[in-house]
Design a protein around this motif. Structure first.
Motif, PDB file in Angstrom:
ATOM      1  N   UNK B  22       0.842  -1.202   0.000  1.00 36.98           N
ATOM      2  CA  UNK B  22       0.000   0.000   0.000  1.00 36.98           C
ATOM      3  C   UNK B  22       0.873   1.246   0.000  1.00 36.98           C
ATOM      4  N   UNK B  26       1.078   3.910  -3.146  1.00 35.05           N
ATOM      5  CA  UNK B  26       0.664   5.309  -2.989  1.00 35.05           C
ATOM      6  C   UNK B  26       1.641   6.216  -3.720  1.00 35.05           C
ATOM      7  N   UNK B 157     -18.915  -7.601  19.093  1.00 34.94           N
ATOM      8  CA  UNK B 157     -18.832  -6.307  18.389  1.00 34.94           C
ATOM      9  C   UNK B 157     -17.568  -6.266  17.519  1.00 34.94           C
ATOM     10  N   UNK B 160     -18.138  -8.341  14.513  1.00 36.99           N
ATOM     11  CA  UNK B 160     -18.995  -7.619  13.562  1.00 36.99           C
ATOM     12  C   UNK B 160     -18.197  -6.549  12.829  1.00 36.99           C
ATOM     13  N   UNK B 161     -17.258  -5.927  13.547  1.00 39.94           N
ATOM     14  CA  UNK B 161     -16.439  -4.884  12.908  1.00 39.94           C
ATOM     15  C   UNK B 161     -15.493  -5.484  11.871  1.00 39.94           C
ATOM     16  N   UNK B 164     -17.616  -5.991   8.873  1.00 41.96           N
ATOM     17  CA  UNK B 164     -17.948  -4.698   8.247  1.00 41.96           C
ATOM     18  C   UNK B 164     -16.755  -4.175   7.454  1.00 41.96           C
ATOM     19  N   UNK B 167     -16.290  -6.004   4.191  1.00 48.08           N
ATOM     20  CA  UNK B 167     -17.195  -5.545   3.124  1.00 48.08           C
ATOM     21  C   UNK B 167     -16.714  -4.231   2.536  1.00 48.08           C
ATOM     22  N   UNK B 168     -16.199  -3.369   3.425  1.00 46.92           N
ATOM     23  CA  UNK B 168     -15.767  -2.045   2.977  1.00 46.92           C
ATOM     24  C   UNK B 168     -14.657  -2.136   1.949  1.00 46.92           C
ATOM     25  N   UNK B 173     -17.803  -7.656  -3.339  1.00 47.18           N
ATOM     26  CA  UNK B 173     -18.964  -6.985  -2.743  1.00 47.18           C
ATOM     27  C   UNK B 173     -19.308  -5.738  -3.551  1.00 47.18           C
ATOM     28  N   UNK B 174     -18.292  -4.978  -3.922  1.00 42.53           N
ATOM     29  CA  UNK B 174     -18.509  -3.767  -4.727  1.00 42.53           C
ATOM     30  C   UNK B 174     -19.058  -4.124  -6.106  1.00 42.53           C
ATOM     31  N   UNK B 177     -22.701  -4.987  -5.744  1.00 40.10           N
ATOM     32  CA  UNK B 177     -23.635  -3.982  -5.230  1.00 40.10           C
ATOM     33  C   UNK B 177     -23.693  -2.735  -6.091  1.00 40.10           C
ATOM     34  N   UNK B 178     -22.690  -2.515  -6.921  1.00 40.15           N
ATOM     35  CA  UNK B 178     -22.654  -1.303  -7.739  1.00 40.15           C
ATOM     36  C   UNK B 178     -22.565  -1.665  -9.215  1.00 40.15           C
ATOM     37  N   UNK B 179     -23.135  -0.812 -10.059  1.00 34.16           N
ATOM     38  CA  UNK B 179     -23.100  -1.143 -11.482  1.00 34.16           C
ATOM     39  C   UNK B 179     -21.696  -1.028 -12.067  1.00 34.16           C
ATOM     40  N   UNK B 180     -21.429  -1.848 -13.056  1.00 33.30           N
ATOM     41  CA  UNK B 180     -20.158  -1.841 -13.773  1.00 33.30           C
ATOM     42  C   UNK B 180     -20.498  -1.853 -15.258  1.00 33.30           C
TER      43      UNK B 180
END
Lengths: 416, 190
Positions: B22, B26, B157, B160-161, B164, B167-168, B173-174, B177-180
């Motif tokens: 990463x 950058x 918790x 669950x994080x 979460x 998914x982020x 997942x993207x 859930x989102x159009x391509x």
């Protein structure tokens, strides 16, 4: 007649510029505050009528001038706040020039020259205090919205009656989006709210305002060294709060009849397409809120065990629609307007010629100190130096730090 | 504190290598631009074989030592021999694999020891869409549900994080859930 040379020019006469002026006056540094309109211009002209500050009055004191009005726990309107800035400017005897427009800035040996509507002004140091959240950001896909649909943004929107009758798509669920969605829904329009990453906060927790808690537990004083991903922190949307007691989170808006849909991802063939990732973002916001409230409860138990606090009642999980809508047809006539509550960016075009922006056009600075143009300082950006930087109460500590650096810069680069 | 935990690999994800990548990317944004590839050949009926070998990344074409193969077919209910999973089931395996990898990587980064992670994935589909019975029914899934069962040294918790955060940062997942924009073209006809 404006002077054409000063040691320090401050561009912007809002809370940051005025607080800086006070710091410089205390240090005996010759300066001018250049304001393009009246003091607090953006608060007066670029906000909607009902807007009140998100922070209670007690949190909105200015350096050397704590809130002294009658409503300590109330929320002042944007105009009232602008008027308090005008009073503050005379209280601190700010050397202010109003109605002067700064068009450009260039570096000179030992300083800068500003191009202004009053002619050139040269300065040894320059403070950009023209605001971190001024220009509404509207995504490029707005051009794909059919012509018959009225479009606006929180910089232009004033009141529900500005919009044609009919349904409204509000894009964005930070403070602006949820507040505008709420008042449009209450005006009788049917509102669809497209929700991306958002920050859920309760106005009140255990009998105290959330701002009181954030201040008490030290969250607002977290500095650059206390966060591990500064870029992400600086991009965090404003919380789902309103200046007042009404809840404006998704639970409350849903109860008022606002239809909650996922992030607007594209507009194609006259249809708005929403992300199917809504549940994830709601769960993430609930989890984050839970962690903050845990932190508050721990602090309260350790630091003030005897305090008369109300019991810890946690907000219930955001109710998720079982099958949120994934698209919306502009051709159906259901939507007459779109409100792009998709964020604000700084008003920094006037110094775009200085070599201080990265390849993506973002200002490169270290806590407001701009290494690419020594002598240039910037104020009023999200998490400039600490979490409270974007709040009214951030102006004092940020300007104190930066004035110190600026003072040393002037001393080390004394005029020949 | 976190550094110690990261150095002591718990879940088998080399998080330090990912964090280093990463940092490096950058500074070299062009190297971060990848192109993924798959090569599919029709076998017979509705049975196909896709081989996955090369991709473009870090500024150059890469080839794996050997290709990975994914076959797709359809079950008997679709009058096919069920020689392999259906393409939509392979999509679900992609989602589950991506989210599960994310859980492991995030757990590693947060110093959470995982004992077991299982994900059950379900997706609803009304085949009136693909059969052309009802034009108002879409071809694809009407909903996808993923249920994680995670045993780890962490509070519910914190677990669950992990899910979460996974998914982020999940590509699949993207994608779902989102159009391509998808461009399909044809070549090869003599």
């Amino acid at each position: 007649m404006t002077r054409n040379h000063v040691d320090t020019a401050i561009v912007g006469g809002g809370q940051a510029g005025l607080a800086m002026s006070r710091e410089l006056t205390m240090r005996g540094i010759d300066h001018l505050v250049l304001e393009k309109g009246m003091i607090g211009n953006a608060w007066r002209t670029a906000r909607w009528d009902s807007l009140r500050l998100l922070t209670p009055n007690w949190a909105n004191g200015l350096p050397g001038r704590p809130y002294g009005g009658p409503s300590f726990h109330g929320f002042m309107s944007a105009t009232e706040f602008a008027e308090s800035l005008t009073r503050y400017a005379s209280f601190i005897s700010a050397p202010l020039v109003e109605n002067v427009c700064v068009h450009g800035a260039r570096a000179l040996p030992g300083g800068f020259e500003l191009a202004t509507s009053e002619g050139p002004i040269s300065c040894r140091t320059l403070v950009a205090a023209s605001g971190g959240a001024v220009r509404p950001v509207v995504p490029a896909m707005a051009t794909a919205v059919p012509k018959h649909v009225f479009q606006t943004d929180p910089g232009s929107y004033k009141r529900p009656s500005d919009l044609p009758d009919g349904g409204v798509l509000v894009v964005g669920a930070s403070a602006s989006g949820v507040q505008i969605a709420r008042e449009l829904q209450l005006s009788g329009r049917r509102v669809t709210l497209a929700v991306g990453t958002h920050v859920r906060l309760p106005r009140n927790y255990r009998g105290r305002d959330i701002e009181w808690w954030l201040d008490a537990i030290g969250a607002l004083d977290e500095s650059l060294d206390d966060v591990d991903d500064l870029t992400r922190v600086r991009r965090t949307p404003s919380p789902q709060l309103i200046g007042g007691t009404d809840p404006v989170d998704l639970t409350a808006l849903n109860r008022l009849g606002v239809e909650i849909v996922g992030r607007l991802t594209d507009i194609r063939g006259g249809r708005a397409l929403f992300s199917g990732g809504l549940a994830h973002l709601c769960q993430a916001a609930d989890l984050k809120l839970g962690r903050l409230l845990d932190r508050i409860d721990i602090w309260a138990a350790e630091r003030s065990p005897g305090a008369a606090l109300m019991p810890s009642t946690r907000p219930s999980a955001t109710p998720l629609p079982t099958a949120p809508r994934l698209s919306l047809d502009f051709g159906s006539g259901e939507i007459a307007s779109v409100v792009w509550a998709t964020g604000f960016r700084p008003a920094n075009e006037w110094f775009r010629d200085l070599p201080v922006f990265d390849r993506r056009g973002r200002l490169v600075h270290d806590g407001g100190i701009v290494a690419g143009a020594p002598g240039l300082y910037v104020l009023g950006l999200p998490f400039l130096r600490r979490r409270r930087s974007l709040q009214i109460s951030g102006a004092g500590p940020d300007t104190r730090d930066i004035a110190h650096h600026l003072d040393l810069h002037l001393r080390h680069n004394a005029a020949a | 504190m976190t550094t110690e935990l990261m150095n002591e690999i718990q879940n088998g994800v080399n998080v330090q290598a990912l964090l280093d990548a990463r940092t490096a990317l950058e500074a070299a944004p062009e190297a971060a631009k990848f192109t993924w590839r798959a090569q599919c050949e029709w076998l017979d009926g509705v049975h196909s074989r896709t081989s996955i070998s090369g991709f473009f990344g870090l500024g150059e074409d890469k080839t794996r030592p050997s290709a990975h193969v994914v076959e797709t077919d359809h079950p008997a209910e679709f009058a096919a021999p069920d020689a392999a999973a259906t393409p939509v089931e392979v999509v679900l395996s992609g989602l589950a694999g991506c989210l599960t990898a994310g859980v492991a990587a995030v757990a590693e980064n947060r110093g959470v020891k995982l004992r077991s992670v299982s994900a059950s994935v379900e997706a609803d589909m009304d085949i009136a869409g693909i059969l052309g019975i009802d034009a108002d029914v879409r071809n694809g899934f009407s909903a996808i549900r993923v249920e994680f069962d995670i045993d780890a040294d962490a509070s519910s918790e914190d677990i669950a994080a992990l899910v979460a955060q996974s998914q982020k940062r999940s590509a699949v997942f993207d994608i779902l859930t989102n159009p391509t924009a998808v461009h399909v073209s044809t070549t090869g006809q003599k």
